[in-house]
Design a protein around this motif. Structure first.
Motif, mmCIF file in Angstrom:
data_model
loop_
_atom_site.group_PDB
_atom_site.id
_atom_site.type_symbol
_atom_site.label_atom_id
_atom_site.label_comp_id
_atom_site.label_asym_id
_atom_site.label_seq_id
_atom_site.Cartn_x
_atom_site.Cartn_y
_atom_site.Cartn_z
ATOM 1 N N PRO A 132 0.803 -1.346 0.012
ATOM 2 C CA PRO A 132 -0.186 0.115 -0.195
ATOM 3 C C PRO A 132 0.821 1.160 0.042
ATOM 4 O O PRO A 132 1.986 1.489 0.551
ATOM 5 C CB PRO A 132 -0.814 -0.176 1.253
ATOM 6 C CG PRO A 132 -0.814 -1.792 1.703
ATOM 7 C CD PRO A 132 0.332 -2.024 1.014
ATOM 8 N N PHE A 133 0.293 2.303 -0.633
ATOM 9 C CA PHE A 133 1.345 3.529 -0.537
ATOM 10 C C PHE A 133 0.298 4.833 -1.140
ATOM 11 O O PHE A 133 -0.768 4.602 -1.753
ATOM 12 C CB PHE A 133 2.169 3.342 -1.899
ATOM 13 C CG PHE A 133 3.189 4.647 -1.810
ATOM 14 C CD1 PHE A 133 4.009 4.823 -0.692
ATOM 15 C CD2 PHE A 133 2.964 5.826 -2.522
ATOM 16 C CE1 PHE A 133 4.924 5.851 -0.715
ATOM 17 C CE2 PHE A 133 3.803 7.104 -2.717
ATOM 18 C CZ PHE A 133 4.780 6.957 -1.925
ATOM 19 N N ARG A 134 0.612 5.761 -0.425
ATOM 20 C CA ARG A 134 -0.076 7.101 -0.648
ATOM 21 C C ARG A 134 0.720 8.214 -0.232
ATOM 22 O O ARG A 134 1.201 8.201 1.045
ATOM 23 C CB ARG A 134 -1.365 7.371 -0.158
ATOM 24 C CG ARG A 134 -2.129 8.534 -0.846
ATOM 25 C CD ARG A 134 -3.377 9.066 0.166
ATOM 26 N NE ARG A 134 -2.922 9.663 1.250
ATOM 27 C CZ ARG A 134 -3.662 10.132 2.097
ATOM 28 N NH1 ARG A 134 -5.031 10.454 1.757
ATOM 29 N NH2 ARG A 134 -3.322 10.634 3.084
ATOM 30 N N LEU A 135 1.035 9.142 -0.880
ATOM 31 C CA LEU A 135 2.160 10.323 -0.393
ATOM 32 C C LEU A 135 0.985 11.116 0.803
ATOM 33 O O LEU A 135 0.032 11.271 0.598
ATOM 34 C CB LEU A 135 2.418 11.462 -1.402
ATOM 35 C CG LEU A 135 3.786 10.653 -2.259
ATOM 36 C CD1 LEU A 135 3.739 11.644 -3.351
ATOM 37 C CD2 LEU A 135 4.801 10.522 -1.376
ATOM 38 N N PRO A 136 1.969 11.650 1.890
ATOM 39 C CA PRO A 136 1.349 12.274 2.707
ATOM 40 C C PRO A 136 0.793 13.602 2.307
ATOM 41 O O PRO A 136 1.516 14.287 1.452
ATOM 42 C CB PRO A 136 2.320 12.621 3.841
ATOM 43 C CG PRO A 136 3.589 12.361 3.259
ATOM 44 C CD PRO A 136 3.274 11.286 2.318
ATOM 45 N N ARG A 137 -0.451 14.287 2.686
ATOM 46 C CA ARG A 137 -0.999 15.661 2.324
ATOM 47 C C ARG A 137 -0.658 16.649 3.090
ATOM 48 O O ARG A 137 -0.734 17.817 2.846
ATOM 49 C CB ARG A 137 -2.402 15.487 1.873
ATOM 50 C CG ARG A 137 -2.555 14.571 0.567
ATOM 51 C CD ARG A 137 -4.067 14.674 0.275
ATOM 52 N NE ARG A 137 -4.422 14.014 -0.934
ATOM 53 C CZ ARG A 137 -4.629 14.571 -2.217
ATOM 54 N NH1 ARG A 137 -4.371 15.777 -2.300
ATOM 55 N NH2 ARG A 137 -4.902 13.754 -3.212
ATOM 56 N N GLU A 138 -0.461 16.263 4.496
ATOM 57 C CA GLU A 138 -0.800 17.251 5.651
ATOM 58 C C GLU A 138 0.632 17.650 6.030
ATOM 59 O O GLU A 138 0.810 18.325 6.969
ATOM 60 C CB GLU A 138 -1.675 16.723 6.715
ATOM 61 C CG GLU A 138 -2.907 16.242 6.328
ATOM 62 C CD GLU A 138 -2.963 14.734 5.693
ATOM 63 O OE1 GLU A 138 -1.933 14.067 5.651
ATOM 64 O OE2 GLU A 138 -4.054 14.714 4.917
ATOM 65 N N GLU A 139 1.796 16.825 5.803
ATOM 66 C CA GLU A 139 3.034 16.972 6.332
ATOM 67 C C GLU A 139 4.139 18.119 5.719
ATOM 68 O O GLU A 139 5.379 18.185 5.946
ATOM 69 C CB GLU A 139 3.789 15.815 6.726
ATOM 70 C CG GLU A 139 2.754 14.742 7.349
ATOM 71 C CD GLU A 139 3.473 13.318 7.517
ATOM 72 O OE1 GLU A 139 4.588 13.079 7.102
ATOM 73 O OE2 GLU A 139 2.832 12.511 7.895
#
Length: 226
Positions: free
Chosen positions: A39-46
């Protein structure tokens, strides 16, 4: 060859900011086999620091693979993968099986062109236009001279305005000028030849991503950046 692809549950390629699964495909000589996935997704909030950490972790997890097929190819994440982590990023179009073969062909072509450029003394592939065809008749690209003595060039616009040009034919003459004057360049990403060429000429650079575009300031090593 290994190619990484970020996909949804149905196997459709996604952008890295969408939740999905990163699959690593291995060429078998007759096709492609799935060797691993997670599983993978880049962070949006950091923020930028979080993106850099996540991209560095991604690169470590899929090493030695440095080829990515994605539904998106623009933005800071993709520029960072290419400029800082040595990735080649390809935009997905069409059925996945055909895309993997097309990416492999493109990678082979890049490797062949790189070998050819390395065999050309001094100028590298800067003496050739697309396809390696010499084109000495191309006029120089206009550069904006600023009041503080620096110069500015929009590389993306220069390349879009004349498809006979490449990054080396545009930037090479400017980097070779003596005495060298500080130069700011707006570009999508760093060309593969850029770091080596600057090092050979005794030049240094800083980079600043802004809204998915990269601004690079080139100076001589003896002079501070403006």
């Amino acid at each position: 060859m290994q190619i990484a692809v970020h996909v949804d549950d149905s196997g459709r390629p996604l952008g890295l900011h969408e939740p999905g699964r990163l699959r690593i495909y291995q060429g078998t000589g007759t096709g492609w086999a799935l060797s691993s996935e997670f599983p993978f997704r880049l962070p949006r909030e950091e923020g930028v620091a979080g993106l850099r950490w996540a991209l560095g972790r991604l690169a470590d997890e899929i090493a030695p693979c440095r080829v990515l097929l994605s539904a998106e190819v623009r933005g800071f994440a993709y520029a960072y993968l290419q400029d800082q982590l040595g990735f080649h990023v390809w935009k997905s179009e069409g059925p996945l099986e055909g895309q993997l073969a097309a990416v492999a062909e493109g990678e082979d072509r890049i490797a062949t062109e790189a070998c050819a450029c390395d065999s050309v003394p001094e100028g590298g592939c800067g003496s050739c236009g697309p396809g390696g065809v010499p084109d000495a008749a191309l006029p120089p690209v206009p550069v904006e001279d600023r009041a503080d003595g620096t110069r500015f060039l929009d590389l993306a616009a220069a390349l879009a305005g004349d498809r006979r040009r490449n990054s080396m034919t545009v930037l090479g003459p400017l980097l070779a000028e003596a005495p060298f004057r500080p130069l700011m360049v707006r570009m999508d990403h760093l060309p593969r030849w850029f770091r080596r060429s600057l090092a050979e000429r005794g030049l240094a650079f800083t980079e600043e991503p802004r809204d998915g575009v990269l601004f690079v300031t080139v100076t001589s090593r003896e002079s501070p950046a403006p």
